[in-house]
Design an enzyme around this catalytic site. Structure first.
Site, PDB file in Angstrom:
ATOM      1  N   GLU A 160       3.064  -7.451   8.831  1.00 17.95           N
ATOM      2  CA  GLU A 160       3.193  -6.119   8.840  1.00 17.95           C
ATOM      3  C   GLU A 160       3.885  -5.399   7.795  1.00 17.95           C
ATOM      4  O   GLU A 160       4.179  -4.520   7.547  1.00 17.95           O
ATOM      5  CB  GLU A 160       3.902  -5.660  10.122  1.00 17.95           C
ATOM      6  CG  GLU A 160       3.076  -5.831  11.618  1.00 17.95           C
ATOM      7  CD  GLU A 160       1.624  -5.087  11.205  1.00 17.95           C
ATOM      8  OE1 GLU A 160       1.710  -3.758  11.024  1.00 17.95           O
ATOM      9  OE2 GLU A 160       0.682  -5.695  11.278  1.00 17.95           O
ATOM     10  N   ARG A 168      -4.061  -9.650 -19.848  1.00 21.50           N
ATOM     11  CA  ARG A 168      -5.033  -9.546 -20.915  1.00 21.50           C
ATOM     12  C   ARG A 168      -4.684  -8.687 -22.249  1.00 21.50           C
ATOM     13  O   ARG A 168      -5.315  -8.539 -23.255  1.00 21.50           O
ATOM     14  CB  ARG A 168      -6.309  -9.002 -20.472  1.00 21.50           C
ATOM     15  CG  ARG A 168      -5.947  -7.695 -19.565  1.00 21.50           C
ATOM     16  CD  ARG A 168      -7.458  -7.148 -19.018  1.00 21.50           C
ATOM     17  NE  ARG A 168      -8.528  -6.830 -19.778  1.00 21.50           N
ATOM     18  CZ  ARG A 168      -8.598  -5.650 -20.439  1.00 21.50           C
ATOM     19  NH1 ARG A 168      -7.724  -4.686 -20.456  1.00 21.50           N
ATOM     20  NH2 ARG A 168      -9.884  -5.665 -21.259  1.00 21.50           N
ATOM     21  N   PRO A 180       0.787  -1.185   0.050  1.00 20.69           N
ATOM     22  CA  PRO A 180       0.117  -0.161   0.085  1.00 20.69           C
ATOM     23  C   PRO A 180       0.829   1.275   0.211  1.00 20.69           C
ATOM     24  O   PRO A 180       0.409   2.174  -0.210  1.00 20.69           O
ATOM     25  CB  PRO A 180      -0.950  -0.307   1.238  1.00 20.69           C
ATOM     26  CG  PRO A 180      -0.299  -1.455   2.161  1.00 20.69           C
ATOM     27  CD  PRO A 180       0.609  -2.052   1.149  1.00 20.69           C
ATOM     28  N   ASP A 210     -11.172  -0.447 -23.908  1.00 21.56           N
ATOM     29  CA  ASP A 210     -11.389  -0.146 -22.318  1.00 21.56           C
ATOM     30  C   ASP A 210     -11.516   1.359 -21.724  1.00 21.56           C
ATOM     31  O   ASP A 210     -10.876   2.251 -22.575  1.00 21.56           O
ATOM     32  CB  ASP A 210     -10.131  -0.727 -21.899  1.00 21.56           C
ATOM     33  CG  ASP A 210      -9.866  -2.198 -21.797  1.00 21.56           C
ATOM     34  OD1 ASP A 210     -10.980  -2.722 -22.238  1.00 21.56           O
ATOM     35  OD2 ASP A 210      -8.724  -2.749 -21.798  1.00 21.56           O
TER      36      ASP A 210
HETATM   37  N1  ADE Z   1      -0.664  -5.113  -0.102  1.00 21.62           N
HETATM   38  C1  ADE Z   1      -1.646  -4.669   0.818  1.00 21.62           C
HETATM   39  N2  ADE Z   1      -2.330  -3.777   0.594  1.00 21.62           N
HETATM   40  C2  ADE Z   1      -1.865  -3.377  -0.779  1.00 21.62           C
HETATM   41  C3  ADE Z   1      -2.307  -2.546  -1.631  1.00 21.62           C
HETATM   42  N3  ADE Z   1      -3.455  -1.755  -1.632  1.00 21.62           N
HETATM   43  N4  ADE Z   1      -1.647  -2.557  -2.864  1.00 21.62           N
HETATM   44  C4  ADE Z   1      -0.802  -3.716  -3.159  1.00 21.62           C
HETATM   45  N5  ADE Z   1      -0.465  -4.683  -2.322  1.00 21.62           N
HETATM   46  C5  ADE Z   1      -0.872  -4.360  -1.014  1.00 21.62           C
END
Ligand code: ADE
Length: 257
Positions: free
Chosen positions: A120, A158, A93, A173
């Site tokens: 974590e 794809r 994230p 797309d």
């Molecule tokens: N791992 C945990 N959350 C994630 C996300 N939002 N994007 C990519 N990998 C992740």
């Protein structure tokens, strides 16, 4: 295109690559997906892949060595791809947000290695020494990188030449030209939920293209106005968007325009 995925859940990744468009791309040899489990490279009877975080706090952190060895095995294993660079992409994230533009660029590479975190996170030193790029699939937190890796495999797979039945469908797309896709309809033309827009039944292909373009512009304006902010619209597009705005005044008001 060859994609190797380093993950504690290799079966999940293999399964994801077995369905629909991606499954067919794999069958036809357009895409190769392999998964590597760091646990197979962990030492000791317990094959430990994680430990508590230095400095304390909740959660476990993935160890450097099992990940490093799994990455090395993935790098070496791809026969037919020897000598080709294999950038390592870490799904997290904290990464740069994935876009269709980046998907398109990645889809043209011969191979890549996706690294999935769990718990974590993973030891930052491994990220610094082994990772070329950190990508996020959105501003929310998943319990691991596997779903994100599956998203990337799908989006990239794809786009491999021959993966989609109709070559045009990738061009149409959402995001392929910076806009959202237009709405689509099929039979029956008249249903209790409503009628198919008459222009789509007219046989007038220029009028149909114009309507679709107007819907793409209009939907983008209604739903993702920031995308339009990054574009310079030509005169024809500006006119189509004005027409859409006139026709959708009420709807636009509801959405805060
Ligand atoms: N791992 C945990 N959350 C994630 C996300 N939002 N994007 C990519 N990998 C992740």
């Amino acid at each position: 295109m060859r994609i190797d995925v380093v993950t504690l859940f290799p079966e999940f990744v293999r399964q994801c690559a077995g369905f629909g468009v991606i499954g067919r791309a794999v069958e036809r040899g357009l895409l190769e997906v392999e998964a590597w489990n760091p646990r197979d490279y962990a030492e000791g009877g317990y094959r430990r892949v994680d430990d508590s975080a230095c400095g304390g706090g909740p959660g476990m952190v993935l160890l450097i060595e099992p990940l490093r060895k799994a990455l090395a095995a993935a790098r070496q294993a791809a026969t037919g791809h020897v000598g080709q660079p294999a950038p390592v992409i870490f799904l997290s994230p904290q990464g740069t947000r994935l876009t269709q533009d980046r998907v398109r660029q990645l889809a043209s590479l011969p191979r890549m290695i996706l690294l999935c975190g769990r718990y974590e996170g993973i030891d930052e030193r491994l990220v610094q020494h082994e990772v070329d790029e950190e990508l996020s699939i959105g501003d929310y937190v998943l319990s691991g990188g596997e779903l994100a890796a599956a998203v990337l495999v799908d989006a990239i797979g794809r786009l491999q030449e021959g993966a989609l039945g109709d070559a045009q469908s990738a061009q149409q797309d959402s995001f392929s030209d910076g806009l959202l896709d237009c709405p689509h309809y099929t039979r029956p033309v008249s249903h209790e939920f409503g009628k198919v827009p008459a222009v789509l039944l007219s046989g007038d292909h220029a009028a149909i293209d114009r309507w679709r373009r107007m819907q793409s512009l209009g939907r983008t304006w209604l739903r993702r106005p920031e995308l339009l902010g990054n574009m310079t619209l030509g005169q024809d597009d500006q006119r189509l968007l004005e027409e859409f705005k006139r026709e959708h005044k009420g709807q636009a008001h509801e959405q805060g325009h």
